[in-house]
Design an enzyme around this catalytic site. Structure first.
Site, PDB file in Angstrom:
ATOM      1  N   VAL A  74       4.601   7.638   3.025  1.00 31.45           N
ATOM      2  CA  VAL A  74       5.268   8.735   2.525  1.00 31.45           C
ATOM      3  C   VAL A  74       5.062  10.386   3.285  1.00 31.45           C
ATOM      4  CG1 VAL A  74       5.227  10.538  -0.009  1.00 31.45           C
ATOM      5  CG2 VAL A  74       5.596   7.598   0.183  1.00 31.45           C
ATOM      6  N   GLU A 112      -0.762  -5.837   5.552  1.00 29.74           N
ATOM      7  CA  GLU A 112      -2.588  -6.059   5.517  1.00 29.74           C
ATOM      8  C   GLU A 112      -2.351  -4.141   5.609  1.00 29.74           C
ATOM      9  OE1 GLU A 112      -0.863  -8.719   7.855  1.00 29.74           O
ATOM     10  OE2 GLU A 112       0.221  -6.855   7.952  1.00 29.74           O
ATOM     11  N   ASN A 151      -8.407   2.465   3.116  1.00 34.84           N
ATOM     12  CA  ASN A 151      -7.781   3.188   2.641  1.00 34.84           C
ATOM     13  C   ASN A 151      -7.661   2.716   1.168  1.00 34.84           C
ATOM     14  OD1 ASN A 151      -5.398   4.296   1.347  1.00 34.84           O
ATOM     15  ND2 ASN A 151      -3.582   3.290   3.456  1.00 34.84           N
ATOM     16  N   TYR A 197      -1.149  -1.456  -4.546  1.00 28.84           N
ATOM     17  CA  TYR A 197      -1.066  -2.421  -3.966  1.00 28.84           C
ATOM     18  C   TYR A 197      -1.339  -3.469  -5.057  1.00 28.84           C
ATOM     19  CZ  TYR A 197       0.258  -1.450   0.497  1.00 28.84           C
ATOM     20  OH  TYR A 197       0.732  -0.390   1.203  1.00 28.84           O
TER      21      TYR A 197
END
Length: 153
Positions: free
Chosen positions: A78, A110, A115, A122
């Site tokens: 994004v 992955e 992050n 996720y």
């Protein structure tokens, strides 16, 4: 679903003509961005590649490889001005929907352990950590591991 997605936002398949815009966005959000060749190779290989549009402007994109009954999410991005508004989730939901419509059994990806926001997204979407790929990503101090995550569809 997120209140962010409204009639102004639209998905469409990524095209080669989109790469000029994508190549502006990509280095603004990643220290080790994909190259134009990575994107064009993915498109020519027939990967499922989508852009998220706002008023005819690309604000996000994602690519996924579909093989047998497995979907491998390769890139979910994004543009910086549109981050932290739920659009990453919107893109991910779209890609999960594409994988399901193609009768995939599982989706894999992955992600860098550093992050944290992506890992939270996720996990919130039901992905689970499966393994660690040692030295997967380039990093300032050499290499960074990747967390392999999976989702049963």
């Amino acid at each position: 679903m997120s209140a962010v997605l409204n009639t102004q936002y639209q998905f469409r398949p990524m095209q080669l003509d989109d790469l000029d815009t994508i190549m502006v966005i990509e280095p603004q959000i990643y220290p080790y961005p994909w190259t134009r060749g990575n994107f064009s190779d993915s498109l020519s290989s027939g990967y499922s590649a989508w852009v998220l549009m706002l008023n005819d402007q690309i604000i996000g994109y994602s690519l996924m490889m579909l093989v047998l009954d497995e979907a491998h999410l390769l890139n979910l991005s994004v543009a910086k001005p549109y981050q932290k508004q739920g659009l990453g989730r919107t893109l991910l939901e779209h890609m999960v929907s594409i994988a399901k419509s193609n009768q995939m059994a599982n989706m894999f990806l992955e992600v860098r352990p550093s992050n944290i926001s992506a890992i939270a997204l996720y996990e919130n979407m039901g992905f689970n950590e499966m393994a660690v790929r040692r030295g997967y990503y380039p990093a300032a101090n050499g290499r960074e591991d990747a967390v392999l995550m999976g989702l049963a569809l």
